[in-house]
Write a protein that holds these residues in place. Structure first.
Motif, PDB file in Angstrom:
ATOM      1  N   SER A   1     -13.115  32.163  36.314  1.00  0.00           N
ATOM      2  CA  SER A   1     -13.801  32.028  34.927  1.00  0.00           C
ATOM      3  C   SER A   1     -13.643  30.870  34.107  1.00  0.00           C
ATOM      4  O   SER A   1     -12.497  30.306  33.829  1.00  0.00           O
ATOM      5  CB  SER A   1     -13.182  33.113  33.918  1.00  0.00           C
ATOM      6  OG  SER A   1     -14.192  33.535  32.951  1.00  0.00           O
ATOM      7  N   SER A   2     -14.607  29.920  33.789  1.00  0.00           N
ATOM      8  CA  SER A   2     -14.443  28.586  33.428  1.00  0.00           C
ATOM      9  C   SER A   2     -13.760  28.819  31.864  1.00  0.00           C
ATOM     10  O   SER A   2     -14.022  29.402  31.150  1.00  0.00           O
ATOM     11  CB  SER A   2     -15.927  27.911  33.301  1.00  0.00           C
ATOM     12  OG  SER A   2     -15.593  26.670  32.775  1.00  0.00           O
ATOM     13  N   ILE A   3     -13.054  27.860  31.826  1.00  0.00           N
ATOM     14  CA  ILE A   3     -12.179  27.542  30.371  1.00  0.00           C
ATOM     15  C   ILE A   3     -13.159  26.650  29.773  1.00  0.00           C
ATOM     16  O   ILE A   3     -13.191  26.591  28.253  1.00  0.00           O
ATOM     17  CB  ILE A   3     -10.731  26.994  30.645  1.00  0.00           C
ATOM     18  CG1 ILE A   3     -10.095  28.231  31.167  1.00  0.00           C
ATOM     19  CG2 ILE A   3     -10.028  26.921  29.305  1.00  0.00           C
ATOM     20  CD1 ILE A   3      -8.702  27.900  31.463  1.00  0.00           C
ATOM     21  N   THR A   4     -13.634  25.777  30.321  1.00  0.00           N
ATOM     22  CA  THR A   4     -14.392  24.680  29.598  1.00  0.00           C
ATOM     23  C   THR A   4     -16.093  24.740  29.325  1.00  0.00           C
ATOM     24  O   THR A   4     -16.556  24.192  28.285  1.00  0.00           O
ATOM     25  CB  THR A   4     -14.289  23.275  30.525  1.00  0.00           C
ATOM     26  OG1 THR A   4     -14.814  23.519  31.701  1.00  0.00           O
ATOM     27  CG2 THR A   4     -12.931  22.748  30.607  1.00  0.00           C
TER      28      THR A   4
ATOM     29  N   TRP B   1     -16.724  31.841  27.875  1.00  0.00           N
ATOM     30  CA  TRP B   1     -15.575  32.361  27.052  1.00  0.00           C
ATOM     31  C   TRP B   1     -16.279  32.958  25.730  1.00  0.00           C
ATOM     32  O   TRP B   1     -15.491  33.733  24.945  1.00  0.00           O
ATOM     33  CB  TRP B   1     -14.525  31.382  26.876  1.00  0.00           C
ATOM     34  CG  TRP B   1     -15.032  29.974  26.326  1.00  0.00           C
ATOM     35  CD1 TRP B   1     -14.894  29.027  27.238  1.00  0.00           C
ATOM     36  CD2 TRP B   1     -15.281  29.571  25.039  1.00  0.00           C
ATOM     37  NE1 TRP B   1     -15.237  27.807  26.503  1.00  0.00           N
ATOM     38  CE2 TRP B   1     -15.587  28.254  25.121  1.00  0.00           C
ATOM     39  CE3 TRP B   1     -15.412  30.172  23.907  1.00  0.00           C
ATOM     40  CZ2 TRP B   1     -15.876  27.550  23.955  1.00  0.00           C
ATOM     41  CZ3 TRP B   1     -15.777  29.586  22.896  1.00  0.00           C
ATOM     42  CH2 TRP B   1     -16.115  28.010  22.818  1.00  0.00           C
TER      43      TRP B   1
ATOM     44  N   PHE C   1      -7.951  32.052  24.726  1.00  0.00           N
ATOM     45  CA  PHE C   1      -7.882  30.991  25.579  1.00  0.00           C
ATOM     46  C   PHE C   1      -6.414  30.858  26.356  1.00  0.00           C
ATOM     47  O   PHE C   1      -6.292  30.429  27.268  1.00  0.00           O
ATOM     48  CB  PHE C   1      -7.974  29.464  24.508  1.00  0.00           C
ATOM     49  CG  PHE C   1      -9.213  29.399  24.446  1.00  0.00           C
ATOM     50  CD1 PHE C   1     -10.244  29.003  25.413  1.00  0.00           C
ATOM     51  CD2 PHE C   1      -9.953  29.747  23.111  1.00  0.00           C
ATOM     52  CE1 PHE C   1     -11.728  28.707  25.166  1.00  0.00           C
ATOM     53  CE2 PHE C   1     -11.392  29.606  22.663  1.00  0.00           C
ATOM     54  CZ  PHE C   1     -12.025  28.821  23.913  1.00  0.00           C
TER      55      PHE C   1
ATOM     56  N   LEU D   1      -6.721  32.960  29.206  1.00  0.00           N
ATOM     57  CA  LEU D   1      -7.506  32.290  30.379  1.00  0.00           C
ATOM     58  C   LEU D   1      -6.445  31.200  31.085  1.00  0.00           C
ATOM     59  O   LEU D   1      -6.674  31.260  32.190  1.00  0.00           O
ATOM     60  CB  LEU D   1      -8.772  31.597  29.625  1.00  0.00           C
ATOM     61  CG  LEU D   1      -9.816  32.324  29.510  1.00  0.00           C
ATOM     62  CD1 LEU D   1     -10.990  31.554  28.560  1.00  0.00           C
ATOM     63  CD2 LEU D   1     -10.442  33.073  30.590  1.00  0.00           C
ATOM     64  N   GLN D   2      -5.641  30.482  30.247  1.00  0.00           N
ATOM     65  CA  GLN D   2      -4.785  29.647  30.921  1.00  0.00           C
ATOM     66  C   GLN D   2      -3.771  30.575  31.641  1.00  0.00           C
ATOM     67  O   GLN D   2      -3.501  29.986  32.738  1.00  0.00           O
ATOM     68  CB  GLN D   2      -4.157  28.978  29.687  1.00  0.00           C
ATOM     69  CG  GLN D   2      -3.190  27.706  30.229  1.00  0.00           C
ATOM     70  CD  GLN D   2      -2.315  27.299  29.315  1.00  0.00           C
ATOM     71  OE1 GLN D   2      -1.779  27.762  28.655  1.00  0.00           O
ATOM     72  NE2 GLN D   2      -2.447  25.927  29.116  1.00  0.00           N
TER      73      GLN D   2
ATOM     74  N   LEU E   1     -10.350  21.729  25.483  1.00  0.00           N
ATOM     75  CA  LEU E   1     -10.566  22.607  26.644  1.00  0.00           C
ATOM     76  C   LEU E   1     -10.109  22.390  27.760  1.00  0.00           C
ATOM     77  O   LEU E   1      -9.377  23.013  28.746  1.00  0.00           O
ATOM     78  CB  LEU E   1     -11.802  23.430  26.718  1.00  0.00           C
ATOM     79  CG  LEU E   1     -12.653  24.099  25.366  1.00  0.00           C
ATOM     80  CD1 LEU E   1     -13.888  24.767  25.522  1.00  0.00           C
ATOM     81  CD2 LEU E   1     -11.406  25.229  24.752  1.00  0.00           C
TER      82      LEU E   1
ATOM     83  N   GLU F   1      -6.974  23.645  30.198  1.00  0.00           N
ATOM     84  CA  GLU F   1      -7.405  24.208  31.520  1.00  0.00           C
ATOM     85  C   GLU F   1      -6.063  23.585  32.412  1.00  0.00           C
ATOM     86  O   GLU F   1      -5.829  23.886  33.325  1.00  0.00           O
ATOM     87  CB  GLU F   1      -8.587  23.621  31.974  1.00  0.00           C
ATOM     88  CG  GLU F   1      -8.990  24.062  33.449  1.00  0.00           C
ATOM     89  CD  GLU F   1     -10.389  23.464  33.708  1.00  0.00           C
ATOM     90  OE1 GLU F   1     -11.329  24.156  34.464  1.00  0.00           O
ATOM     91  OE2 GLU F   1     -10.803  22.363  33.623  1.00  0.00           O
TER      92      GLU F   1
ATOM     93  N   ALA G   1      -2.212  27.101  24.561  1.00  0.00           N
ATOM     94  CA  ALA G   1      -3.436  26.885  23.846  1.00  0.00           C
ATOM     95  C   ALA G   1      -3.377  26.796  22.413  1.00  0.00           C
ATOM     96  O   ALA G   1      -4.284  26.094  21.713  1.00  0.00           O
ATOM     97  CB  ALA G   1      -4.242  28.158  24.157  1.00  0.00           C
TER      98      ALA G   1
END
Length: 456
Positions: free
Chosen positions: A210-213, A218, A248, A251-252, A422, A426, A432
């Protein structure tokens, strides 16, 4: 570029157009009568579908000829050139961020006076409309696209993991996502991240990607956790709130703490190129991927054994919608009335098979509310059985529009501050909280408010 790249570039700000006359080929020609030009980007499949639609338009409108200006490269650059030279097309796609600027400059036709004339324009989803002031409507998002949880059925079956729920009410919690991602992540020796001897440098299959950027990936999580990008006035950034930071950091943690998600470069086959979601699932490089609805076309073409689930939730479930570029009529057209009619025609599911094939989702509300209308674009082999609840109902009841359609100056905010911040999250170099608390005041300084919205 893969389909995710096409949509993620802030309304395709990195794609460019064909030639000063926009090259072309396709529907229409110099046959006399009213001449229109339709400018667009897309894949070869989209090119074929658009040209078919334009031929149908000509057949229904005797005396009108439409030249298809297929422009797959450097779209924003060449469109800006055409605007500057006064040689704009009549109708066309416009990168989302650029569309608001061109509207404010008077380059795009205000479509508000035409809404009552064309029922398909009056009946769209509220978030499809692109407003640049009171009673000033410069276009529509070309197609509705939403973020979903795609998964490889074979990978889940092998791990004994039940498929992600296909209805929002039953969506996984974040903890459930993490637990299942552990089961789906294995190294070359078959060990999971929570087992002794697991080798994080030799991961054969990641559980989740899943993209953080990428904001569309998100933003649904952010809203689900009670957070938002900015305050009600759109003048103060809220990414430094505990609710936003948690999203965030989670996600990280998928990358560096849980080791169930690939970090930067870990999926790239060559250079920075990451395979499309269809390839990642078919090869079982990743078991689950957060990506847009547009992936459905590639899934079917690649014959992936896939399924669709709703995104995991914190509180109320949400998904990002209207992840697309804009469509508009150019004020430089010599045939504005005919151009508006073509605009109303160009993304009508009755004439464009990109809906039935799985690339686009309709903008008219009836295609989400009326059972027969829903069936008209979803009841076919391209759409899996769970599509009605996982996509149609999910979009109608739990969608929030993409930030690029709503935040003024979003292109500058992203390029100058947000994306670099972001990317740092990542990279895992700092927590974060540290990154977002530093970036938030800088984003606030750039915020100019939300774009205007209104009811028809």
């Amino acid at each position: 570029m893969n389909r995710r790249d096409l949509f993620r570039i802030g309304g395709l700000a990195a794609l460019g157009a064909a030639a000063a006359a926009c090259g072309g080929g396709g529907a229409g020609g110099s046959k006399g009568g009213t001449q229109l030009q339709f400018m667009y980007w897309g894949s070869t499949f989209e090119k074929t579908a658009v040209e078919k639609m334009l031929r149908q338009y000509e057949q229904k409108n005797a005396g009108v000829n439409v030249k298809a200006l297929f422009t797959p490269d450097e779209y924003d650059v060449k469109l800006n050139t055409l605007v500057a030279s006064g040689r704009v097309p009549d109708v066309g796609y416009v990168p989302m961020g650029m569309s608001f600027r061109l509207a404010e400059q008077g380059t795009l036709v205000n479509l508000f006076p035409y809404v009552k004339k064309y029922p398909q324009l009056a009946g769209c989803l509220p978030d499809a409309y692109l407003w640049y002031g009171q009673d000033k409507l410069h276009g529509l998002a070309t197609a509705n696209e939403v973020m979903l949880l795609w998964y490889a059925k074979d990978a889940l079956a092998e791990a004994g993991v039940a498929p992600p729920p296909a209805d929002a009410a039953s969506a996984w919690s974040w903890d459930q996502l993490v637990q299942n991602a552990y089961k789906l992540t294995v190294d070359q020796n078959g060990k999971h991240p929570d087992e002794s001897g697991f080798d994080p440098k030799q991961i054969r299959q990641f559980g989740i990607s899943s993209s953080i950027t990428y904001g569309a990936a998100w933003y649904g999580f952010l809203r689900s956790n009670g957070a938002d990008f900015a305050d009600e006035a759109g003048k103060r950034c809220l990414l430094d709130t505990p609710e936003a930071i948690k999203v965030f950091q989670n996600l990280q943690d998928l990358i560096y703490k849980h080791r169930v998600m690939p970090g930067p470069g870990q999926l790239a086959a060559t250079g920075d190129d990451v395979p499309g979601t269809n390839v990642l699932l078919k090869t079982k490089r990743v078991a689950m991927v957060v990506d847009g609805h547009w992936s459905l076309l590639d899934m079917n073409q690649s014959k992936v054994n896939f399924g669709i689930g709703v995104l995991p939730k914190y509180g109320e479930p949400f998904t990002t919608t209207q992840v697309a570029g804009a469509s508009a009529v150019f004020a430089g057209s010599k045939h504005v009335e005919e151009a508006v009619e073509l605009f109303a025609f160009h993304n009508d599911p009755r004439y464009v098979d990109l809906y039935q094939q799985g690339l686009w989702m309709p903008q008219e509300k009836k295609y989400y509310e009326d059972s027969a209308a829903v069936d008209s674009w979803t009841k076919n082999a391209a759409h899996p059985p769970e599509f009605r609840t996982a996509v149609v109902d999910y979009t109608r009841e739990h969608g929030v529009p993409d930030l690029r359609n709503r935040v003024k100056n979003m292109s500058s905010i992203s390029s100058d501050v947000l994306t670099p911040a972001l990317q740092e999250i990542e990279s895992g170099k700092r927590p974060a909280a540290d990154v977002l608390k530093e970036a938030t005041p800088k984003i606030t300084a750039l915020l100019q408010g939300w774009h205007h919205t209104q009811e028809l």
